[in-house]
Write a protein that holds these residues in place. Structure first.
Motif, PDB file in Angstrom:
ATOM      1  N   ASP A 137     -21.273 -40.871 -34.111  1.00 41.80           N
ATOM      2  CA  ASP A 137     -22.699 -40.823 -34.424  1.00 41.80           C
ATOM      3  C   ASP A 137     -23.378 -39.694 -33.648  1.00 41.80           C
ATOM      4  O   ASP A 137     -23.120 -39.495 -32.446  1.00 41.80           O
ATOM      5  CB  ASP A 137     -23.351 -42.158 -34.075  1.00 41.80           C
ATOM      6  CG  ASP A 137     -24.712 -42.307 -34.721  1.00 41.80           C
ATOM      7  OD1 ASP A 137     -25.006 -41.576 -35.686  1.00 41.80           O
ATOM      8  OD2 ASP A 137     -25.484 -43.169 -34.268  1.00 41.80           O
ATOM      9  N   GLY A 138     -24.234 -38.968 -34.322  1.00 42.96           N
ATOM     10  CA  GLY A 138     -24.963 -37.866 -33.704  1.00 42.96           C
ATOM     11  C   GLY A 138     -24.262 -36.527 -33.805  1.00 42.96           C
ATOM     12  O   GLY A 138     -24.841 -35.506 -33.455  1.00 42.96           O
ATOM     13  N   ILE A 139     -23.016 -36.510 -34.264  1.00 42.53           N
ATOM     14  CA  ILE A 139     -22.267 -35.267 -34.431  1.00 42.53           C
ATOM     15  C   ILE A 139     -22.270 -34.901 -35.918  1.00 42.53           C
ATOM     16  O   ILE A 139     -21.816 -35.683 -36.759  1.00 42.53           O
ATOM     17  CB  ILE A 139     -20.818 -35.407 -33.932  1.00 42.53           C
ATOM     18  CG1 ILE A 139     -20.805 -35.837 -32.463  1.00 42.53           C
ATOM     19  CG2 ILE A 139     -20.074 -34.094 -34.124  1.00 42.53           C
ATOM     20  CD1 ILE A 139     -21.381 -34.832 -31.499  1.00 42.53           C
ATOM     21  N   ALA A 140     -22.760 -33.711 -36.228  1.00 38.81           N
ATOM     22  CA  ALA A 140     -22.898 -33.302 -37.626  1.00 38.81           C
ATOM     23  C   ALA A 140     -21.812 -32.342 -38.078  1.00 38.81           C
ATOM     24  O   ALA A 140     -21.675 -32.096 -39.272  1.00 38.81           O
ATOM     25  CB  ALA A 140     -24.257 -32.646 -37.848  1.00 38.81           C
ATOM     26  N   GLY A 141     -21.068 -31.783 -37.137  1.00 41.16           N
ATOM     27  CA  GLY A 141     -20.082 -30.789 -37.555  1.00 41.16           C
ATOM     28  C   GLY A 141     -19.336 -30.197 -36.384  1.00 41.16           C
ATOM     29  O   GLY A 141     -19.162 -30.835 -35.339  1.00 41.16           O
ATOM     30  N   ILE A 142     -18.945 -28.951 -36.561  1.00 45.80           N
ATOM     31  CA  ILE A 142     -18.062 -28.275 -35.612  1.00 45.80           C
ATOM     32  C   ILE A 142     -18.481 -26.819 -35.484  1.00 45.80           C
ATOM     33  O   ILE A 142     -18.971 -26.218 -36.449  1.00 45.80           O
ATOM     34  CB  ILE A 142     -16.594 -28.382 -36.097  1.00 45.80           C
ATOM     35  CG1 ILE A 142     -15.611 -27.789 -35.079  1.00 45.80           C
ATOM     36  CG2 ILE A 142     -16.406 -27.764 -37.472  1.00 45.80           C
ATOM     37  CD1 ILE A 142     -14.154 -28.052 -35.430  1.00 45.80           C
ATOM     38  N   ALA A 143     -18.327 -26.259 -34.295  1.00 44.78           N
ATOM     39  CA  ALA A 143     -18.568 -24.836 -34.065  1.00 44.78           C
ATOM     40  C   ALA A 143     -17.233 -24.144 -33.837  1.00 44.78           C
ATOM     41  O   ALA A 143     -16.364 -24.663 -33.126  1.00 44.78           O
ATOM     42  CB  ALA A 143     -19.479 -24.639 -32.852  1.00 44.78           C
ATOM     43  N   ILE A 144     -17.072 -22.958 -34.441  1.00 47.52           N
ATOM     44  CA  ILE A 144     -15.811 -22.220 -34.363  1.00 47.52           C
ATOM     45  C   ILE A 144     -16.093 -20.739 -34.137  1.00 47.52           C
ATOM     46  O   ILE A 144     -17.193 -20.255 -34.436  1.00 47.52           O
ATOM     47  CB  ILE A 144     -14.963 -22.391 -35.642  1.00 47.52           C
ATOM     48  CG1 ILE A 144     -15.702 -21.822 -36.866  1.00 47.52           C
ATOM     49  CG2 ILE A 144     -14.601 -23.857 -35.852  1.00 47.52           C
ATOM     50  CD1 ILE A 144     -14.864 -21.778 -38.132  1.00 47.52           C
ATOM     51  N   PRO A 145     -15.103 -20.001 -33.655  1.00 47.37           N
ATOM     52  CA  PRO A 145     -15.255 -18.546 -33.553  1.00 47.37           C
ATOM     53  C   PRO A 145     -15.030 -17.888 -34.909  1.00 47.37           C
ATOM     54  O   PRO A 145     -14.417 -18.488 -35.803  1.00 47.37           O
ATOM     55  CB  PRO A 145     -14.155 -18.158 -32.563  1.00 47.37           C
ATOM     56  CG  PRO A 145     -13.090 -19.184 -32.774  1.00 47.37           C
ATOM     57  CD  PRO A 145     -13.817 -20.462 -33.096  1.00 47.37           C
ATOM     58  N   PRO A 146     -15.491 -16.648 -35.094  1.00 45.34           N
ATOM     59  CA  PRO A 146     -15.279 -15.956 -36.365  1.00 45.34           C
ATOM     60  C   PRO A 146     -13.901 -15.321 -36.486  1.00 45.34           C
ATOM     61  O   PRO A 146     -13.452 -15.022 -37.596  1.00 45.34           O
ATOM     62  CB  PRO A 146     -16.366 -14.886 -36.372  1.00 45.34           C
ATOM     63  CG  PRO A 146     -16.606 -14.603 -34.930  1.00 45.34           C
ATOM     64  CD  PRO A 146     -16.366 -15.889 -34.192  1.00 45.34           C
ATOM     65  N   LEU A 147     -13.250 -15.101 -35.351  1.00 45.99           N
ATOM     66  CA  LEU A 147     -11.959 -14.434 -35.309  1.00 45.99           C
ATOM     67  C   LEU A 147     -11.041 -15.190 -34.373  1.00 45.99           C
ATOM     68  O   LEU A 147     -11.495 -15.763 -33.379  1.00 45.99           O
ATOM     69  CB  LEU A 147     -12.092 -12.987 -34.812  1.00 45.99           C
ATOM     70  CG  LEU A 147     -13.111 -12.081 -35.507  1.00 45.99           C
ATOM     71  CD1 LEU A 147     -13.265 -10.773 -34.739  1.00 45.99           C
ATOM     72  CD2 LEU A 147     -12.700 -11.820 -36.939  1.00 45.99           C
ATOM     73  N   LEU A 148      -9.764 -15.164 -34.677  1.00 45.83           N
ATOM     74  CA  LEU A 148      -8.765 -15.741 -33.794  1.00 45.83           C
ATOM     75  C   LEU A 148      -7.524 -14.869 -33.889  1.00 45.83           C
ATOM     76  O   LEU A 148      -6.891 -14.814 -34.953  1.00 45.83           O
ATOM     77  CB  LEU A 148      -8.456 -17.183 -34.194  1.00 45.83           C
ATOM     78  CG  LEU A 148      -7.570 -17.972 -33.223  1.00 45.83           C
ATOM     79  CD1 LEU A 148      -8.242 -18.119 -31.865  1.00 45.83           C
ATOM     80  CD2 LEU A 148      -7.240 -19.346 -33.795  1.00 45.83           C
ATOM     81  N   ALA A 149      -7.221 -14.169 -32.787  1.00 47.34           N
ATOM     82  CA  ALA A 149      -6.146 -13.174 -32.785  1.00 47.34           C
ATOM     83  C   ALA A 149      -6.462 -12.142 -33.867  1.00 47.34           C
ATOM     84  O   ALA A 149      -7.519 -11.541 -33.843  1.00 47.34           O
ATOM     85  CB  ALA A 149      -4.792 -13.837 -32.970  1.00 47.34           C
ATOM     86  N   ASP A 150      -5.583 -11.962 -34.834  1.00 47.54           N
ATOM     87  CA  ASP A 150      -5.815 -10.947 -35.864  1.00 47.54           C
ATOM     88  C   ASP A 150      -6.247 -11.571 -37.181  1.00 47.54           C
ATOM     89  O   ASP A 150      -6.101 -10.950 -38.241  1.00 47.54           O
ATOM     90  CB  ASP A 150      -4.554 -10.101 -36.072  1.00 47.54           C
ATOM     91  CG  ASP A 150      -3.359 -10.939 -36.528  1.00 47.54           C
ATOM     92  OD1 ASP A 150      -3.444 -12.189 -36.456  1.00 47.54           O
ATOM     93  OD2 ASP A 150      -2.347 -10.356 -36.953  1.00 47.54           O
ATOM     94  N   ARG A 151      -6.815 -12.767 -37.150  1.00 45.77           N
ATOM     95  CA  ARG A 151      -7.197 -13.455 -38.375  1.00 45.77           C
ATOM     96  C   ARG A 151      -8.652 -13.894 -38.322  1.00 45.77           C
ATOM     97  O   ARG A 151      -9.224 -14.079 -37.255  1.00 45.77           O
ATOM     98  CB  ARG A 151      -6.288 -14.659 -38.607  1.00 45.77           C
ATOM     99  CG  ARG A 151      -4.824 -14.277 -38.776  1.00 45.77           C
ATOM    100  CD  ARG A 151      -3.953 -15.474 -39.075  1.00 45.77           C
ATOM    101  NE  ARG A 151      -2.565 -15.063 -39.330  1.00 45.77           N
ATOM    102  CZ  ARG A 151      -1.605 -15.879 -39.720  1.00 45.77           C
ATOM    103  NH1 ARG A 151      -1.864 -17.163 -39.901  1.00 45.77           N
ATOM    104  NH2 ARG A 151      -0.389 -15.437 -39.936  1.00 45.77           N
ATOM    105  N   SER A 152      -9.222 -14.066 -39.524  1.00 49.49           N
ATOM    106  CA  SER A 152     -10.584 -14.569 -39.624  1.00 49.49           C
ATOM    107  C   SER A 152     -10.590 -15.841 -40.464  1.00 49.49           C
ATOM    108  O   SER A 152      -9.608 -16.582 -40.497  1.00 49.49           O
ATOM    109  CB  SER A 152     -11.511 -13.488 -40.192  1.00 49.49           C
ATOM    110  OG  SER A 152     -12.867 -13.910 -40.118  1.00 49.49           O
ATOM    111  N   LEU A 153     -11.668 -16.094 -41.190  1.00 51.96           N
ATOM    112  CA  LEU A 153     -11.838 -17.385 -41.852  1.00 51.96           C
ATOM    113  C   LEU A 153     -10.966 -17.569 -43.081  1.00 51.96           C
ATOM    114  O   LEU A 153     -10.854 -18.687 -43.593  1.00 51.96           O
ATOM    115  CB  LEU A 153     -13.307 -17.563 -42.269  1.00 51.96           C
ATOM    116  CG  LEU A 153     -14.358 -17.471 -41.161  1.00 51.96           C
ATOM    117  CD1 LEU A 153     -15.727 -17.799 -41.723  1.00 51.96           C
ATOM    118  CD2 LEU A 153     -14.034 -18.378 -39.985  1.00 51.96           C
ATOM    119  N   ASP A 154     -10.370 -16.510 -43.572  1.00 54.83           N
ATOM    120  CA  ASP A 154      -9.589 -16.614 -44.796  1.00 54.83           C
ATOM    121  C   ASP A 154      -8.107 -16.872 -44.551  1.00 54.83           C
ATOM    122  O   ASP A 154      -7.337 -16.992 -45.510  1.00 54.83           O
ATOM    123  CB  ASP A 154      -9.752 -15.354 -45.652  1.00 54.83           C
ATOM    124  CG  ASP A 154      -9.420 -14.074 -44.891  1.00 54.83           C
ATOM    125  OD1 ASP A 154      -9.391 -14.108 -43.645  1.00 54.83           O
ATOM    126  OD2 ASP A 154      -9.193 -13.046 -45.548  1.00 54.83           O
TER     127      ASP A 154
END
Length: 324
Positions: A137-154
């Protein structure tokens, strides 16, 4: 999961909090631990130009909200607390943060909402952590970085997180990490240039990777107005129409999908916020502050309403992002 009615007023979707007992950061954190030095917060040897209590003290957060005219503040970890090091022990740090965040938001009478975090090196562990967040309760989602090593969201674990977020009805906030590069070693350029470029890279990966087409229910917000993305959208769209390799993973041009994403108002430039609002449609802009950092928007509600949507629209947009 949010069962308590939220307080009235504009919702600030972009603010940071970390309890003092977690200032040591996860194992492998790239900048060293956070610590207090005469009342000022430091990250390793880097002064963060903010009082230490501003990061960890909930009464200080609530007082800032009153001063800024913010009704509800959405708290996430500072980006250098993301567990990007891939070292043993990160899972324990993630659990400790999520547990502490749940206590803070549950005691705030609807004035605070949480965005938790998850491990970034094991999809099974990440899924389990996200399932716990979805049931808190009270948690609506998650925060993440845009990049991780040599990869992004795709690609990779970040791509898995987006799929799981839709499945679990979690919002996703994407926050850059201020990654260092040799040519940005002076003038605070890892922040002033690096952060906007990281965010734009992630927006491009999402649009050109066809992620929103595959996950139409994805509620995702990019901070700092999406970085460079509003100014580059026309270029991306031109490239999509003229090059087969640019459009091979997507069926819709970037300028058509851009309006289905969320972006906060922390642009520091009225003209850029106007451009963002024009590209993102009236439903895509939400209020942000970046509290408590020195690069925060000092008067977030006034800046957003003077140069973007009105207060009612900002609040409705934030509620939509949070899944309310």
């Amino acid at each position: 999961m949010i069962s308590t009615p939220l307080a009235q007023g504009v919702i600030d979707v972009h603010a940071h909090w970390l309890p003092a007992e977690l200032f040591g950061l996860p194992p492998g954190a790239p900048y060293g631990r956070m610590h207090d030095r005469d009342g000022q917060l430091h990250l390793g040897d880097i002064p963060l130009s903010i009082p230490t209590r501003a990061m960890s003290d909930v009464p200080a957060i609530l007082e800032d909200m009153r001063t800024a005219g913010v009704g509800v503040r959405v708290l996430s970890a500072p980006p250098f607390a993301f567990p990007v090091g891939g070292m043993p022990g990160a899972g324990a740090f993630v659990s400790a943060f999520n547990d502490a965040l749940s206590v803070v938001v549950s005691d705030a009478d609807g004035r605070l909402v949480g965005l938790g975090m998850a491990s970034l090196d094991d999809s099974d562990e990440t899924r389990a952590q996200m399932e716990r967040l979805a049931g808190t309760d009270g948690i609506a989602g998650i925060a993440i970085p845009p990049l991780l090593a040599d990869r992004s969201l795709d690609r990779g674990i970040l791509r898995h997180i987006l799929t799981d977020a839709v499945d679990l009805n979690l919002a996703v906030l994407v926050h850059p990490m201020q990654l260092p590069r040799p040519e940005w070693s002076e003038h605070y350029l890892p922040n002033l240039i690096g952060n906007p470029v990281e965010s734009a890279t992630a927006v491009a990966a999402l649009l050109l990777g066809g992620i929103k087409e595959e996950l139409p229910g994805l509620r995702i917000c990019f901070v700092h107005g999406g970085g460079c993305a509003p100014g580059l959208l026309g270029r991306w769209t031109h490239g999509w129409h003229t090059r087969a390799d640019v459009r091979r993973h997507s069926t819709r041009p970037p300028d058509e999908v851009f309006g289905e994403l969320f972006f906060d108002s922390v642009t520091h430039d009225p003209a850029l916020l106007g451009l963002l609002a024009a590209h993102a449609s009236g439903a895509g802009v939400v209020c942000g502050s970046d509290y408590p950092f020195d690069m925060a928007q000092p008067d977030p509600v006034r800046f957003a309403t003077d140069h973007g949507p009105d207060a009612g629209t900002l609040t409705a947009n934030a509620r939509a992002f949070l899944g309310l």
